[in-house]
Design an enzyme around this catalytic site. Structure first.
Site, PDB file in Angstrom:
ATOM      1  N   ASP A  25       0.737  -1.330   0.144  1.00 56.44           N
ATOM      2  CA  ASP A  25      -0.119   0.251  -0.203  1.00 56.44           C
ATOM      3  C   ASP A  25       0.952   1.417   0.283  1.00 56.44           C
ATOM      4  OD1 ASP A  25      -2.576   1.750   0.155  1.00 56.44           O
ATOM      5  OD2 ASP A  25      -3.136  -1.018   1.644  1.00 56.44           O
ATOM      6  N   ASP A  68      -3.167   4.092  -2.139  1.00 58.58           N
ATOM      7  CA  ASP A  68      -4.554   5.315  -1.126  1.00 58.58           C
ATOM      8  C   ASP A  68      -5.157   6.196  -2.009  1.00 58.58           C
ATOM      9  OD1 ASP A  68      -5.795   4.511   1.183  1.00 58.58           O
ATOM     10  OD2 ASP A  68      -5.120   6.317   1.571  1.00 58.58           O
ATOM     11  N   GLU A 117      -6.857   3.403  -5.969  1.00 55.49           N
ATOM     12  CA  GLU A 117      -8.190   2.963  -5.217  1.00 55.49           C
ATOM     13  C   GLU A 117      -9.025   4.911  -6.091  1.00 55.49           C
ATOM     14  OE1 GLU A 117     -10.157   3.615  -0.810  1.00 55.49           O
ATOM     15  OE2 GLU A 117      -8.189   4.572  -0.982  1.00 55.49           O
ATOM     16  N   HIS A 133     -11.336  -3.879   3.000  1.00 49.20           N
ATOM     17  CA  HIS A 133     -10.617  -3.262   4.644  1.00 49.20           C
ATOM     18  C   HIS A 133     -11.492  -2.211   5.341  1.00 49.20           C
ATOM     19  CE1 HIS A 133      -8.137  -0.766   2.489  1.00 49.20           C
ATOM     20  NE2 HIS A 133      -8.418   0.093   3.598  1.00 49.20           N
ATOM     21  N   ASP A 134     -12.394  -1.587   4.544  1.00 50.67           N
ATOM     22  CA  ASP A 134     -13.754  -0.486   4.039  1.00 50.67           C
ATOM     23  C   ASP A 134     -14.820  -0.538   3.930  1.00 50.67           C
ATOM     24  OD1 ASP A 134     -11.276   0.916   4.561  1.00 50.67           O
ATOM     25  OD2 ASP A 134     -11.084   1.781   2.651  1.00 50.67           O
TER      26      ASP A 134
HETATM   27  C1  NOJ Z   1      -8.527   4.918   2.192  1.00 48.65           C
HETATM   28  C2  NOJ Z   1      -8.683   3.193   2.867  1.00 48.65           C
HETATM   29  O1  NOJ Z   1      -8.277   2.340   1.750  1.00 48.65           O
HETATM   30  C3  NOJ Z   1      -8.643   4.088   4.140  1.00 48.65           C
HETATM   31  O2  NOJ Z   1      -8.760   2.766   5.200  1.00 48.65           O
HETATM   32  C4  NOJ Z   1      -8.229   4.815   4.731  1.00 48.65           C
HETATM   33  O3  NOJ Z   1      -8.687   5.445   5.867  1.00 48.65           O
HETATM   34  C5  NOJ Z   1      -7.888   5.752   3.629  1.00 48.65           C
HETATM   35  N1  NOJ Z   1      -8.033   6.178   2.597  1.00 48.65           N
HETATM   36  C6  NOJ Z   1      -6.972   7.004   3.991  1.00 48.65           C
HETATM   37  O4  NOJ Z   1      -5.401   6.991   4.263  1.00 48.65           O
END
Ligand code: NOJ
Length: 548
Positions: free
Chosen positions: A113, A215, A278, A340-341
């Site tokens: 990441d 990210d 992302e 993970h989100d």
């Molecule tokens: C996206 C990540 O997937 C998330 O977990 C994170 O809180 C935010 N970006 C900020 O880095």
């Protein structure tokens, strides 16, 4: 680089030969929760190394590790205080090298990441920056003075809720943080910042990593004037506060694609590496992050399946077709069910429907990204209020959006703490059900794990599934049918997302390669197949099929 002259309509070409990141399944590991080898309740890099044989057995070709760098944990690793080191709780750089070697020996690539949009507020860059305009790092972050009435410089809001600005004295100004106040945004308009991040990438690429998941790639560029965000006309009183404003000026700014190319440029200095990004934007804008000349992310993540509401075939078919249509020529697709989100797929759909969703993910055209633990059908966790030592920063403002529910320890065995750790883990396990463990499911040919493993291996050895073209087929209501054509053989996939049995037409000489559960009966002399509710099948066709 793809030769665009060789590429037809996007769904209708076969990479020849496919790159590793096109043909393999990428498995996302949340390192804190995978395996604790040191006995402190936190997963670590030697723990991942110890479980390399499991990953090889499962058949994944790459792992994506959520951040492993030193972090004060304002946002669990997404607030980095040293980009070129390993958090001591996860191990050392030597542990990293050893893990990388072990995974590479098993043919498993490693994607890290990369968090270029923001650092930790404890990163030396920020500590230096906040000493004021005289500091050489001052302009590395986004500093602004108050408005005349003393309020923050504009109305932007953090993704976690509340203003995206924090005031600090000195320098007597506000700094921008798109997420937690412990995550100040770096100023990407400053070329020194871009160069520093390129050096970070080289540090890891030189060590042998196979690529990055970037990210919030779409956030690197903001409106240079930092103009207010407009109010969302569709938002009403009582609506979710995080949807009140449209993020028109705070994201996907005028230099977003230039900055994506800055990152990709480093990837291309090394052979055979990948850049995943992302990008949470409507599909047309998200796919633009492939780049007009395919010179940005190899794969901007495609979150379309996380947004499905009904999970009916009627909802899914146009989503797939629309994505295929919007992909730029020569761009390679990708899919995921969650990360993970997001809440876990097994809880979003319920155990009955989870397998057909797995089959969808692993049979669509494009690289699947798998979330650790989904192969066991792990559910979301429920944490009684006040029981956790730390909480997700997003949950501190919106408890209903707690992301920890899907970050619980991997469940290895029926032993204490599901075999994840010998001590109380940083998060409790999601379920005490001993059947939700690798140990039990490995032995059971009917388990979710055995099914997912068969799917992954089938995908690996079947060129039509790994890299064939995609073409929708018509079918009965609630069944999603499609064909994957490849010069080496064609397969058809029939997925019944409905609660009633359905008959699908099949080619009498076809052979069922895999079924979500007990294979369906064929009727009418082998020309129809009765799918049970939520059943999916993959069928090898005798006919050559149509190249899309
Ligand atoms: C996206 C990540 O997937 C998330 O977990 C994170 O809180 C935010 N970006 C900020 O880095």
């Amino acid at each position: 680089m793809v030769n665009l002259d060789d590429v037809g309509r996007s769904g209708a070409w076969v990479p020849d030969p496919p790159a590793w990141w096109q043909r393999e399944v990428i498995y996302q590991i949340y390192p804190r929760s995978f395996f604790d080898s040191s006995g402190d309740g936190i997963g670590d890099l030697p723990g991942i190394r110890e479980r390399a044989d499991y990953l090889a057995w499962l058949g994944v070709g790459a792992v994506w590790l959520a951040p492993i760098y030193p972090s004060p944990d304002a946002d669990l690793g997404y607030d980095i205080s040293d980009y070129v080191n390993v958090d001591p709780r996860f191990g050392t750089l030597d542990d990293f090298d050893a893990m990388l070697t072990t995974l590479h020996e098993r043919g498993i690539r490693v994607i890290l990441d990369l968090v270029p949009n923001h650092s930790s507020d404890q990163h030396p860059w920020f500590v230096e920056s906040r000493s004021g305009p005289g500091s050489p790092k001052y302009d590395w972050y986004v500093w602004r003075s108050s408005r005349p009435d003393g309020s923050p410089p504009n109305n932007w809001e953090s993704y976690f809720g509340g203003p995206a600005w924090d005031y600090v004295e000195p320098p007597g100004q506000w700094y921008l943080h798109s997420f937690d106040r412990g995550q100040p945004d770096l100023n990407w308009d400053n070329p020194e910042v871009r160069e520093a991040m390129q050096d970070v990438m080289r540090f890891w690429l030189d060590r042998g990593v196979d690529g990055f998941r970037v990210d919030v790639l779409w956030l690197l560029s903001k409106d240079p004037e930092l103009a207010d965000n407009p109010v969302n006309p569709e938002w009403g009183e009582g609506g979710p506060p995080w949807l009140r404003l449209l993020r028109a000026n705070s994201e996907d700014g005028p230099r977003a694609h230039e900055y994506a190319r800055v990152l990709r440029g480093v990837i291309d200095e090394y052979p055979d590496r990948v850049m995943v990004g992302e990008v949470v934007l409507p599909p047309a804008r998200a796919v633009a992050f492939h780049g007009e000349r395919l010179d940005e992310a190899h794969m901007p993540h495609n979150f379309a399946l996380t947004e499905l509401r009904t999970w009916s075939a009627e909802e899914i078919r146009p989503v797939v077709e629309e994505y295929e249509r919007q992909l730029p020529r020569g761009a390679w697709p990708n899919w995921l069910l969650g990360d993970h989100d997001f809440p876990r797929i097994a809880s979003r759909l319920g155990p009955e429907r989870t397998r057909v969703a797995h089959m969808l993910l692993l049979t669509l055209r494009g690289t699947p990204t798998w979330y650790y633990g989904d192969e066991l059908g792990l559910p979301d966790a429920h944490f009684p209020p006040g029981t956790l030592a730390m909480i997700d920063p997003q949950a501190s403002t919106s408890p209903e959006r707690d992301r920890f529910i899907a970050r619980t320890p991997m469940q290895w065995s029926a032993g204490p703490h599901a075999g994840f750790s010998e001590v109380e883990p940083w998060l409790p396990v999601a379920s005490d059900d001993g059947s939700l463990t690798v140990e039990r499911q490995r032995e059971d040919p009917d388990s979710v794990l055995s099914f997912v493993r068969s799917l992954i291996h089938l995908r690996r050895r079947t060129p039509a599934l790994a890299s064939g073209t995609y073409r929708s087929l018509s079918g009965p209501p609630s069944v999603l049918s499609f064909e994957r054509w490849h010069p080496d053989g064609t397969v058809r996939v029939h997925l019944n997302f409905g609660a009633t049995s359905q008959d699908v037409e099949v080619d009498g000489a076809g052979r069922i390669l895999l079924s979500t559960n007990e294979p369906p009966e064929t009727r009418a002399g082998g020309h129809t197949m009765r799918l049970r509710p939520y059943q999916g099948v993959i069928v090898r066709t005798a006919a050559p099929g149509t190249p899309g």
